[in-house]
Design an enzyme around this catalytic site. Structure first.
Site, PDB file in Angstrom:
ATOM      1  N   GLY A 239      -0.876  45.457 -22.102  1.00  0.00           N
ATOM      2  CA  GLY A 239      -0.065  46.637 -22.434  1.00  0.00           C
ATOM      3  C   GLY A 239       1.153  46.290 -23.284  1.00  0.00           C
ATOM      4  NE  ARG A 240       3.656  41.212 -20.253  1.00  0.00           N
ATOM      5  CZ  ARG A 240       2.807  41.337 -19.266  1.00  0.00           C
ATOM      6  NH1 ARG A 240       2.430  42.542 -18.859  1.00  0.00           N
ATOM      7  NH2 ARG A 240       2.289  40.281 -18.677  1.00  0.00           N
TER       8      ARG A 240
ATOM      9  CE  LYS B  27      -5.332  46.791 -20.788  1.00  0.00           C
ATOM     10  NZ  LYS B  27      -4.846  45.422 -20.699  1.00  0.00           N
TER      11      LYS B  27
ATOM     12  CG  HIS C 264      33.914  46.716 -30.171  1.00  0.00           C
ATOM     13  ND1 HIS C 264      35.237  46.540 -30.493  1.00  0.00           N
ATOM     14  CD2 HIS C 264      33.211  46.423 -31.299  1.00  0.00           C
ATOM     15  CE1 HIS C 264      35.336  46.199 -31.774  1.00  0.00           C
ATOM     16  NE2 HIS C 264      34.120  46.113 -32.284  1.00  0.00           N
TER      17      HIS C 264
ATOM     18  CD  GLU D   9       5.410  56.298 -13.812  1.00  0.00           C
ATOM     19  OE1 GLU D   9       4.170  56.089 -13.836  1.00  0.00           O
ATOM     20  OE2 GLU D   9       6.219  55.501 -13.317  1.00  0.00           O
TER      21      GLU D   9
ATOM     22  CE  LYS E  54       2.113  50.589 -11.810  1.00  0.00           C
ATOM     23  NZ  LYS E  54       0.923  50.181 -12.546  1.00  0.00           N
TER      24      LYS E  54
ATOM     25  CD  GLU F 102       4.999  44.577 -17.248  1.00  0.00           C
ATOM     26  OE1 GLU F 102       4.283  44.681 -18.256  1.00  0.00           O
ATOM     27  OE2 GLU F 102       5.325  45.556 -16.554  1.00  0.00           O
TER      28      GLU F 102
END
Ligand SMILES: O=P(O)(O)OC[C@H]1O[C@H](O)[C@H](O)[C@@H](O)[C@@H]1O
Length: 543
Positions: free
Chosen positions: A238-239, A178, A356, A184, A481, A325
């Site tokens: 973004g999400r 965005k 399990h 990263e 960050k 978030e």
């Protein structure tokens, strides 16, 4: 527990919330709470494009990303739907050209493999949808001969995994960010740019790299042709961006636009329902209110998302970001410290795998409200002659059994009747009264996947609206960050100029010093990023 009439149906999805710790009286109170919190007005304000993300002064209009072509949705006095469809049309055209081989790479070969580079919201939603479509018969047929991979982590291991077995000449890289500043993603994008350039020369980048971003200036600066950039807008969080080019471009390259259009239509069907259905029948509203009930009135800190479908294995990780978030906040929308906790710890694994693993704790340890998600018609049915049931029925036996095990439990008296040894009775007792809800989907195709996504997106918004927080900002990710920037500078100074570690607390100084003692693994002291490309030999990465 197990109240009658605690279910709701919409467009092939049934919600059963009878196993919540709620009575009809509770539901009435929750509807009153919704009214007191002005829930309907807040939903309307979202759909009307008001700047409800006040700390960033932005509209929240991801619903416009899947609105029909003729819909009108305004942000800052402008109908944004035509812009949305311009980009969708561009994606349709581009993805068709790549898929039919009329857009080729630098050596004239078709681009059959796509690496989508992005992190957070530019990764988790598209990965969830891709994983869910991979085994859908219609979608998988459309993906024949193609591969889609996702590079998210800045860990070079993730680069190695992504390029293993791929060749630059048949690979298209989609850089998704965005902001186009995320550390990263930008390093991973530069790394893949170097991988392409090394093999095919720098001019190949124009044919092998495209971008999705709101920041087209930075896309151009990076060296990607602006004609090959796919826009979205600051009113898409973004999400909440999987229905923008963030998800639609990589998914259309893999499955074709027709399949992805069905996914958008599924999300849109829930948008209409969320906007117009009365609260008593409104799936996202019911889910949101019940989550508020569990978090704020019972104090349950977590929520388990348990899809009984392997195709939904990446659903919980996506919802983790959407929910945690959005709603993990410490202050109200007007900045006042909250006198109560918001958000919940979301986690989950597909059933039956989770059974399990961590279900022990849910059955006899802590109380964790569970979402059981089941599908009527399997994407990949199997029946072996002579077996009691087909394989999907075997899976679904567990989907139906687990909620009752949680709700009813098992008493010492029942165990006594079964002649269980006295000393084992406490260990084998199940308290019951543990809340869950069940969502049953008629199938799991692109349309249903879109519906499921939108139900959870809106549920999270409902929770935030009731708690009175801003579910659409994420300031909590910033501090880490900026501290990483300080560490990055130190690593550079120590590696290149031999400077000592300075300006950190005792603990970090000690750890950094230890870390720096081991010599840099490659080309120590060389700060030329291009030299990293020497690592990109097919031998090293098994290409
Ligand atoms: O898409 P980008 O701008 O690269 O952002 C990627 C991610 O960055 C941050 O971590 C934000 O907290 C996320 O919400 C966002 O999705």
């Amino acid at each position: 527990m197990c109240a009658r009439n605690f279910d709701s149906d919409f467009d092939g999805i049934t919600l059963d919330y009878s196993r919540q710790r709620a009575t009809p009286g509770t539901m009435d109170k929750l509807y009153n709470l919704a009214e007191a919190a002005h829930l309907k007005e807040k939903i309307d304000r979202m759909f009307n494009g008001e700047h409800i993300n006040s700390s960033e002064n932005r509209s929240v209009l991801h619903v416009a990303l899947r609105a029909p072509r003729d819909a009108v949705m305004q942000s800052d006095g402008k109908n944004v739907v035509p812009d949305v469809w311009n980009v969708l049309d561009k994606i349709k055209d581009f993805s068709e050209r790549v898929r039919n081989g009329s857009w080729v790479g630098a050596t004239g070969k078709a681009l059959t493999d796509v690496i989508s580079v992005g992190i957070g919201g530019s990764f988790l939603g598209p990965l969830f949808v891709h994983t869910a479509l991979q085994t859908d018969p219609e979608a998988s047929k459309c993906a024949t001969g193609r591969q889609l991979r996702f590079l998210a982590n800045v860990d070079p291991i993730d680069v190695a995994r992504n390029i293993a077995g791929l060749k630059p000449e048949t690979t298209l890289v989609v850089v998704v960010s965005k902001t186009f500043t995320t550390a990263e993603t930008m390093l991973n994008a530069r790394t893949l740019r170097a991988w392409i350039s090394k093999e095919l020369g720098p001019s190949a980048v124009a044919k092998h790299m495209v971008a999705v971003s709101t920041n087209l200036t930075l896309v151009e600066k990076f060296g990607i042709d602006p004609n090959n950039a796919f826009a979205f807008w600051d009113w898409v969080g973004g999400r909440y961006s999987v229905c923008s080019a963030v998800g639609v471009l990589p998914l259309s390259l893999q499955y074709g636009f027709t399949v992805v259009d069905k996914f958008l239509k599924g999300a849109s069907s829930i948008d209409q329902h969320f906007y117009s259905a009365p609260f008593e029948k409104n799936l996202p509203v019911l889910l949101g209110l019940l989550s508020v009930w569990n978090v704020s009135f019972f104090g349950y800190p977590a929520r388990a998302i348990l899809p009984y479908s392997q195709a939904l294995e990446k659903f919980a990780p996506h919802i983790q970001q959407v929910s945690m978030e959005s709603n993990g906040k410490g202050v109200s929308i007007d900045g006042k410290p909250l006198p109560f906790e918001t958000g919940e710890i979301d986690f989950g694994e597909p059933g039956t795998n989770g059974q399990h693993s961590f279900y022990q704790l849910i059955h006899q340890g802590r109380v964790i409200p569970c979402d059981f998600i089941g599908v009527v018609k399997s994407q990949q049915p199997v029946y072996l002659e002579g077996e009691v049931v087909n394989n999907h029925d075997e899976l679904m036996s567990n989907f139906f059994a687990q909620p009752d095990a949680l709700a009813y439990g098992k008493t010492p008296e029942e165990l006594q009747k079964e002649n269980v040894q006295q000393h084992l009775i406490p260990h084998k007792t199940f308290s019951g009264n543990r809340p869950s809800l069940s969502l049953l989907l008629s199938s799991l195709d692109a349309y249903k996947i879109g519906q499921l996504l939108a139900i959870y997106e809106h549920r999270v918004a409902v929770q935030g609206f009731i708690w009175g927080i801003n579910s659409f900002d994420q300031w909590g990710v910033e501090l880490g960050k900026s501290l990483a920037t300080q560490v990055r500078k130190q690593l550079h100074a120590s590696r290149v100029k031999g400077e000592p570690v300075e300006g950190f607390n005792f603990s970090t100084t000690t750890m950094l010093t230890k870390y720096l003692k081991v010599p840099f693994q490659y080309e120590q002291g060389n700060n030329d990023t291009c030299s990293y490309t020497s690592r990109f030999s097919h031998d090293t990465y098994g290409g």
